[in-house]
Design a protein around this motif. Structure first.
Motif, PDB file in Angstrom:
ATOM      1  N   SER A 109      33.966  47.940  48.492  1.00  0.00           N
ATOM      2  CA  SER A 109      34.528  46.805  49.095  1.00  0.00           C
ATOM      3  C   SER A 109      35.652  47.951  50.060  1.00  0.00           C
ATOM      4  O   SER A 109      35.987  47.507  50.979  1.00  0.00           O
ATOM      5  CB  SER A 109      36.257  46.658  48.164  1.00  0.00           C
ATOM      6  OG  SER A 109      36.335  47.538  47.401  1.00  0.00           O
ATOM      7  N   GLU A 110      35.394  49.187  50.173  1.00  0.00           N
ATOM      8  CA  GLU A 110      35.924  49.578  51.107  1.00  0.00           C
ATOM      9  C   GLU A 110      35.710  49.748  52.739  1.00  0.00           C
ATOM     10  O   GLU A 110      36.694  50.396  53.493  1.00  0.00           O
ATOM     11  CB  GLU A 110      35.890  51.403  50.718  1.00  0.00           C
ATOM     12  CG  GLU A 110      36.634  52.680  52.181  1.00  0.00           C
ATOM     13  CD  GLU A 110      38.359  52.501  51.108  1.00  0.00           C
ATOM     14  OE1 GLU A 110      39.397  53.119  51.634  1.00  0.00           O
ATOM     15  OE2 GLU A 110      38.583  52.252  50.141  1.00  0.00           O
ATOM     16  N   ALA A 133      49.867  51.199  46.847  1.00  0.00           N
ATOM     17  CA  ALA A 133      48.201  50.708  46.857  1.00  0.00           C
ATOM     18  C   ALA A 133      48.116  49.617  45.719  1.00  0.00           C
ATOM     19  O   ALA A 133      48.121  49.980  44.629  1.00  0.00           O
ATOM     20  CB  ALA A 133      46.952  51.860  47.180  1.00  0.00           C
ATOM     21  N   ARG A 134      47.183  48.049  46.371  1.00  0.00           N
ATOM     22  CA  ARG A 134      46.831  47.022  45.021  1.00  0.00           C
ATOM     23  C   ARG A 134      45.497  47.581  45.199  1.00  0.00           C
ATOM     24  O   ARG A 134      45.104  47.418  46.316  1.00  0.00           O
ATOM     25  CB  ARG A 134      47.708  46.012  45.484  1.00  0.00           C
ATOM     26  CG  ARG A 134      49.233  46.322  45.211  1.00  0.00           C
ATOM     27  CD  ARG A 134      49.771  44.951  46.701  1.00  0.00           C
ATOM     28  NE  ARG A 134      49.575  43.479  45.733  1.00  0.00           N
ATOM     29  CZ  ARG A 134      49.120  43.553  45.032  1.00  0.00           C
ATOM     30  NH1 ARG A 134      50.291  43.948  43.863  1.00  0.00           N
ATOM     31  NH2 ARG A 134      49.304  42.036  43.801  1.00  0.00           N
ATOM     32  N   ARG A 135      44.781  48.125  44.197  1.00  0.00           N
ATOM     33  CA  ARG A 135      43.494  47.249  44.072  1.00  0.00           C
ATOM     34  C   ARG A 135      43.252  46.761  42.555  1.00  0.00           C
ATOM     35  O   ARG A 135      44.260  46.167  41.996  1.00  0.00           O
ATOM     36  CB  ARG A 135      42.912  48.886  43.620  1.00  0.00           C
ATOM     37  CG  ARG A 135      42.907  49.765  44.661  1.00  0.00           C
ATOM     38  CD  ARG A 135      41.724  49.888  45.323  1.00  0.00           C
ATOM     39  NE  ARG A 135      42.410  50.604  46.628  1.00  0.00           N
ATOM     40  CZ  ARG A 135      42.803  50.833  47.623  1.00  0.00           C
ATOM     41  NH1 ARG A 135      43.701  50.039  47.876  1.00  0.00           N
ATOM     42  NH2 ARG A 135      42.576  52.204  48.532  1.00  0.00           N
ATOM     43  N   ASP A 136      41.784  45.976  42.765  1.00  0.00           N
ATOM     44  CA  ASP A 136      41.499  44.931  42.174  1.00  0.00           C
ATOM     45  C   ASP A 136      40.468  45.953  40.600  1.00  0.00           C
ATOM     46  O   ASP A 136      38.915  46.877  41.426  1.00  0.00           O
ATOM     47  CB  ASP A 136      40.389  43.602  42.585  1.00  0.00           C
ATOM     48  CG  ASP A 136      40.202  42.864  41.978  1.00  0.00           C
ATOM     49  OD1 ASP A 136      39.998  43.712  41.042  1.00  0.00           O
ATOM     50  OD2 ASP A 136      39.892  42.232  42.309  1.00  0.00           O
ATOM     51  N   TRP A 137      40.751  46.185  39.911  1.00  0.00           N
ATOM     52  CA  TRP A 137      40.347  47.295  38.829  1.00  0.00           C
ATOM     53  C   TRP A 137      39.522  46.329  37.988  1.00  0.00           C
ATOM     54  O   TRP A 137      40.612  45.276  36.594  1.00  0.00           O
ATOM     55  CB  TRP A 137      41.365  48.599  38.568  1.00  0.00           C
ATOM     56  CG  TRP A 137      41.741  49.327  39.056  1.00  0.00           C
ATOM     57  CD1 TRP A 137      40.883  50.717  39.861  1.00  0.00           C
ATOM     58  CD2 TRP A 137      43.452  49.911  39.436  1.00  0.00           C
ATOM     59  NE1 TRP A 137      41.897  50.544  40.300  1.00  0.00           N
ATOM     60  CE2 TRP A 137      42.742  50.604  40.698  1.00  0.00           C
ATOM     61  CE3 TRP A 137      44.063  48.970  39.389  1.00  0.00           C
ATOM     62  CZ2 TRP A 137      44.064  51.300  41.018  1.00  0.00           C
ATOM     63  CZ3 TRP A 137      45.868  49.652  40.050  1.00  0.00           C
ATOM     64  CH2 TRP A 137      45.718  50.755  41.128  1.00  0.00           C
ATOM     65  N   ALA A 169      44.956  42.045  41.265  1.00  0.00           N
ATOM     66  CA  ALA A 169      45.643  43.383  41.995  1.00  0.00           C
ATOM     67  C   ALA A 169      46.231  44.184  41.512  1.00  0.00           C
ATOM     68  O   ALA A 169      47.133  43.032  40.790  1.00  0.00           O
ATOM     69  CB  ALA A 169      45.083  43.553  43.293  1.00  0.00           C
ATOM     70  N   PHE A 179      34.448  46.450  43.975  1.00  0.00           N
ATOM     71  CA  PHE A 179      35.512  46.738  44.082  1.00  0.00           C
ATOM     72  C   PHE A 179      35.655  47.884  43.141  1.00  0.00           C
ATOM     73  O   PHE A 179      35.181  47.868  41.946  1.00  0.00           O
ATOM     74  CB  PHE A 179      36.652  45.197  43.636  1.00  0.00           C
ATOM     75  CG  PHE A 179      36.822  44.416  45.317  1.00  0.00           C
ATOM     76  CD1 PHE A 179      35.425  43.780  45.963  1.00  0.00           C
ATOM     77  CD2 PHE A 179      37.848  44.279  45.523  1.00  0.00           C
ATOM     78  CE1 PHE A 179      35.566  43.455  47.213  1.00  0.00           C
ATOM     79  CE2 PHE A 179      37.751  43.581  46.885  1.00  0.00           C
ATOM     80  CZ  PHE A 179      36.838  42.569  47.250  1.00  0.00           C
ATOM     81  N   ASN A 180      37.120  48.143  43.122  1.00  0.00           N
ATOM     82  CA  ASN A 180      37.346  49.202  41.783  1.00  0.00           C
ATOM     83  C   ASN A 180      36.936  49.062  40.672  1.00  0.00           C
ATOM     84  O   ASN A 180      37.582  48.552  40.485  1.00  0.00           O
ATOM     85  CB  ASN A 180      38.546  49.921  42.170  1.00  0.00           C
ATOM     86  CG  ASN A 180      39.243  50.020  43.776  1.00  0.00           C
ATOM     87  OD1 ASN A 180      38.690  49.407  44.170  1.00  0.00           O
ATOM     88  ND2 ASN A 180      39.935  51.559  43.954  1.00  0.00           N
ATOM     89  N   LEU A 193      42.961  45.788  47.715  1.00  0.00           N
ATOM     90  CA  LEU A 193      41.367  44.693  47.940  1.00  0.00           C
ATOM     91  C   LEU A 193      41.693  44.088  46.829  1.00  0.00           C
ATOM     92  O   LEU A 193      42.119  44.766  45.604  1.00  0.00           O
ATOM     93  CB  LEU A 193      40.987  46.066  47.573  1.00  0.00           C
ATOM     94  CG  LEU A 193      40.785  46.821  48.719  1.00  0.00           C
ATOM     95  CD1 LEU A 193      39.439  48.553  48.524  1.00  0.00           C
ATOM     96  CD2 LEU A 193      39.877  46.294  50.021  1.00  0.00           C
TER      97      LEU A 193
END
Ligand code: GDD
Length: 349
Positions: A127-128, A215-219, A248, A177-178, A302
């Motif tokens: 996703s990066e 920072a927001r990530r979809d973990w 996220a 994604f993460n 993301l």
């Protein structure tokens, strides 16, 4: 006939989890391991005892080895997970990152093509690659990477598609994604937080430093994602799929959730570099911002849209965010109790 899989990057989080998953399905698993002077087999120490598991020394920058191993093993499925996978480190070693992540993928594809193997190929795309294009991101979202890591992964993504179109190879991209787990490397933010929170609870650490809290990530959980990799290669037609949860959270929310699981209520005060996470009961600052942990360019949000994978291959993320954080924090607490708390390996990242 027992199916054979070849996994590059088998000593990493995803490699170890995928190897375990495939062994459970009866596969013979061959793992490529980058030679390291220090022992890097901690995640696969139990798998090594399995007689269906074979470890090979190799390097994504050494095409001859990749060619020889593919020829000797003749796998049914190839999972290319090897990478210099740390985004911030890619700013320090951009050329090595490109050599491993971009040209390494090309070398493996060339071996597959040259040997005329009838193997299916999975590429660990990221996703990066999307950079800061507005969320949610899916397979039709234009790419605009913001790091040498993302740019190298994008090259690999396109060459995987090109080898599919040009030579009819069964090559697929998983745009993941993460995805995290208790065996995530300590240089990534989720494991760093889980480790630090448990160390603070055990009285072995007073506080810890963090970079960008916004920072927001979809973990998601890596266990769910390695299953998705396998599902992609079970399709008769190759394709490209986003795997994500669709939700996220900010780094700040991850910290707050992790502390809450140990009974600590964190309140945030201050702004930017002066922001602190404070224990509401004791008034102690447990988290402080260190600008040295910021990245030259950052991805702000993301959030993946995995509708295509849901519909086409029936993949679903199974683990809720809170359950993921709980599993990670509780594993760290158990390691603390067992005295296996070596601290952070890469505290500076
Ligand atoms: N590592 C780290 N350390 N990140 C921090 C820290 C810190 O102390 N403080 C804040 N962050 C922020 C980073 O700036 C980033 O916005 C976010 O936390 C997540 O960082 P990482 O856990 O290092 O992961 P990543 O999102 O950069 O990259 C991971 O996910 C990609 C998929 O989107 C890696 O696994 C990549 O290999 C993967 O492709």
């Amino acid at each position: 006939m027992r199916k054979k899989a070849f996994i590059t990057g088998v000593t990493g989080q995803d490699g170890a989890l995928l190897a375990e998953f495939l062994l459970g399905k009866g596969y013979e698993v061959h793992g490529l391991r980058l030679y390291a002077a220090t022992d890097d087999t901690v995640r696969i120490k139990d798998l090594i005892k399995n007689d269906g598991f074979h470890l090979h020394n190799g390097d994504m920058t050494d095409g001859g080895v990749l060619w020889r191993l593919l020829s000797e093993i003749s796998p049914d499925e190839i999972y290319n997970l090897a990478a210099q996978s740390h985004v911030k480190v890619s700013f320090d070693v951009p050329e090595a990152t490109a050599d491993i992540n971009a040209l390494g993928t090309l070398r493996l594809l060339e071996a597959l093509r040259g040997l005329k193997l009838d193997a299916r190929f999975y590429q660990a795309s990221s996703s990066e690659m999307f950079g800061n294009v507005p969320a949610p991101q899916n397979e039709n979202t234009p790419f605009a990477p913001c790091s040498p890591y993302g740019a190298a992964k994008l090259y690999a993504y396109w060459v995987v598609r090109n080898y599919r179109d040009a030579y009819g190879l069964h090559t697929s991209n998983g745009i993941l994604f993460n995805h995290e787990s208790p065996v995530r490397g300590e240089e990534f933010v989720t494991r760093k937080i889980a480790n630090s929170v448990a160390a603070i609870e055990a009285g072995k650490q007073d506080s810890f430093l963090i970079g960008n809290l916004d920072a927001r990530r979809d973990w998601g959980h890596a266990r769910d994602y390695v299953e998705g990799m396998w599902m992609m290669l079970q399709q008769d037609v190759p394709g490209d799929y986003v795997l994500a949860t669709g939700k996220a959270r900010s780094v700040r929310e991850f910290v707050t959730t992790a502390f809450a699981l140990t009974g600590v209520n964190i309140v945030w005060s201050g702004k930017g570099e002066n922001e602190k996470g404070v224990d509401a009961r004791t008034g102690r600052a447990l988290v402080s911002v260190d600008p040295a942990l910021y990245r030259p360019t950052e991805l702000h949000a993301l959030i993946g849209d995995a509708a295509h994978a849901y519909e086409k291959i029936g993949w679903r993320p199974r683990t809720a965010f809170r359950d993921l954080v709980r599993e990670m924090v509780n594993t760290e607490r158990d390691l603390m109790k067992a005295g296996q708390d070596d601290g952070l390996l890469y505290a500076a990242e």
